[in-house]
Design a protein around this motif. Structure first.
Motif, mmCIF file in Angstrom:
data_model
loop_
_atom_site.group_PDB
_atom_site.id
_atom_site.type_symbol
_atom_site.label_atom_id
_atom_site.label_comp_id
_atom_site.label_asym_id
_atom_site.label_seq_id
_atom_site.Cartn_x
_atom_site.Cartn_y
_atom_site.Cartn_z
ATOM 1 N N CYS A 67 48.758 8.897 94.936
ATOM 2 C CA CYS A 67 47.710 9.577 94.164
ATOM 3 C C CYS A 67 48.307 10.466 93.086
ATOM 4 C CB CYS A 67 46.769 10.355 95.063
ATOM 5 S SG CYS A 67 47.448 11.864 95.707
ATOM 6 N N LEU A 79 36.967 4.641 89.710
ATOM 7 C CA LEU A 79 37.410 3.941 90.901
ATOM 8 C C LEU A 79 36.402 4.127 92.029
ATOM 9 C CD1 LEU A 79 39.651 2.338 92.336
ATOM 10 C CD2 LEU A 79 40.738 4.490 92.905
ATOM 11 N N VAL A 97 41.523 5.386 98.084
ATOM 12 C CA VAL A 97 41.857 6.228 96.929
ATOM 13 C C VAL A 97 43.108 7.081 97.195
ATOM 14 C CG1 VAL A 97 39.539 6.341 95.990
ATOM 15 C CG2 VAL A 97 40.272 8.083 97.582
ATOM 16 N N LEU A 100 45.964 3.904 97.295
ATOM 17 C CA LEU A 100 45.940 2.945 96.183
ATOM 18 C C LEU A 100 46.710 1.665 96.517
ATOM 19 C CD1 LEU A 100 46.526 5.271 93.103
ATOM 20 C CD2 LEU A 100 44.362 4.472 93.998
ATOM 21 N N ARG A 102 48.247 -1.867 96.562
ATOM 22 C CA ARG A 102 48.487 -2.877 95.533
ATOM 23 C C ARG A 102 48.851 -4.222 96.130
ATOM 24 N NH1 ARG A 102 48.902 0.137 90.765
ATOM 25 N NH2 ARG A 102 49.289 2.319 91.193
ATOM 26 N N ILE A 130 42.555 -1.464 90.879
ATOM 27 C CA ILE A 130 43.557 -0.396 91.009
ATOM 28 C C ILE A 130 44.691 -0.621 90.011
ATOM 29 C CG2 ILE A 130 45.324 0.544 92.541
ATOM 30 C CD1 ILE A 130 43.286 0.009 94.837
ATOM 31 N N TYR A 134 45.467 2.044 87.141
ATOM 32 C CA TYR A 134 46.768 2.718 87.268
ATOM 33 C C TYR A 134 47.890 1.692 87.236
ATOM 34 C CZ TYR A 134 43.355 5.964 89.057
ATOM 35 O OH TYR A 134 42.249 6.730 89.205
#
Lengths: 166, 196
Positions: A67, A79, A97, A100, A102, A130, A134
């Motif tokens: 984060c 998001l 959140v 995150l 991936r 995501i 980011y």
């Protein structure tokens, strides 16, 4: 001391990060060289050593955690709004959140019975969102820089040889 | 994960803080009392989030301070069972793995809660996971690790007194007041590098 409501609200790591940064700023605490440049005001420590210690350690953890890449409240809201369309539990949304994810493996670990509740396409949508909000850039850049530097060295080496020949 | 907890308490504001706005001085006193401390049954208190209510101050004979009843919300770190957290390996022991998170280091992954096929290597002082016969995955010290929270244990260090979690105030054989038991058994947990 009386605990009125043990769990009155949930907080995401990002909110905590922002709040602790606020405390740090208010007290002019210096934790890193970067902070030093930004403030040269007097250090304030009415909250006690324990507060300073926990704020320092927590900030260090939160900034190195996923984060830490969240740049603005707007992208965070985006998001959240995006995640609201899925039937996720509150705790699961919070974990997404905070972490995150991936990769599918991580998402599956965070969301219980993810394979039964969501189709593969839906899970991929979450990961894509995501990555879109980011993007991971640092590693790619680092590699490129390394290559360029090597090439530059080679070119220089050739030049020197050429001069020597002349 | 962090939560907000609502707490009521009577706080003594010393005379030296009378020149400061009352909300600020009470917040400072609350930070002194609660920050970085474990409240039994609740979790690790980080900082005050906001002050909801301030009663009128009371005085006591023979004391220059003023006592203010207050209701406030504070940030509490309290992971829930099933949460996936990230940390760094602090130490590998025959009984399991100790994990640190910086602000909280009392995390233990018991050997029963590790992947099947995990072995402790005495020579390297490391845990090794063998998902199949040919692969050996090492869990080394300082490696980034993900684990699932299984349970939280509160130890009553002193019933009447809140205990600081920092090492300075604790002697070696005292039990930590708050311990998280973790596990590495589902896909995605274990060393972060394994799953990338």
């Amino acid at each position: 001391m009386k605990v009125v409501k043990p769990r009155s609200e949930f907080l995401s790591n990002y909110e905590v990060l922002r709040h602790l940064k606020g405390i740090q700023k208010k007290n002019n605490w210096v934790f890193s060289d970067k902070d030093k440049k930004e403030s040269n005001k007097r250090h304030r420590d009415f909250g006690g050593v324990n507060l300073e210690m926990v704020v320092k350690d927590s900030l260090q953890y939160l900034e190195s955690s996923p984060c830490g890449v969240i740049g603005s409240i707007d992208s965070f809201k985006q998001l959240m709004i995006f995640l609201n369309q899925f039937e996720l539990m509150k705790a699961e949304k919070l974990q997404i959140v905070n972490t995150l994810p991936r990769s599918m493996v991580l998402l599956y670990a965070l969301v219980e019975e993810c394979d039964q509740r969501f189709s593969e396409a839906e899970s991929e949508l979450i990961i894509e969102k995501i990555n879109e909000l980011y993007p991971v850039e640092e590693e790619a850049e680092g590699e490129e820089d390394g290559e360029e530097a090597e090439e530059a060295e080679e070119v220089e080496g050739e030049d020197v040889e050429a001069e020597a020949d002349n | 994960m962090y939560i907000l907890s609502e707490i009521e308490d009577l706080i003594r504001v010393p005379p030296s803080s009378f020149n400061v706005p009352i909300k600020l001085s009470v917040t400072d006193e609350l930070h002194q009392k609660y920050s970085n401390r474990v409240v039994g049954g609740l979790g690790l208190v980080v900082a005050v989030w906001d002050v909801l209510q301030l009663d009128d101050g009371l005085i006591r004979p023979g004391d220059g301070g003023v006592f203010v009843g207050t209701r406030f919300r504070c940030i509490v770190w309290k992971p829930f069972a099933g949460e996936i957290l990230g940390g760094w390996v602090l130490e590998c022991l025959p009984l399991g793995i100790k994990v640190r998170m910086g602000f909280f280091d009392e995390i233990f992954i018991k050997k029963e809660y590790l992947f099947e096929g995990c072995e402790y290597k005495e020579a390297e002082k490391a845990w090794v996971w063998k998902p199949d016969a040919d692969t050996e995955l090492y869990i080394d010290v300082n490696e980034k690790i993900r684990f699932r929270v299984e349970e939280e244990v509160f130890n009553d260090v002193k019933a009447t007194e809140l205990k600081a979690t920092d090492g300075n105030t604790q002697s070696g054989n005292e039990k930590p007041s708050y311990v998280i038991i973790g596990s590495c058994q589902v896909e995605g947990t274990g060393c972060v590098s394994w799953w990338e």
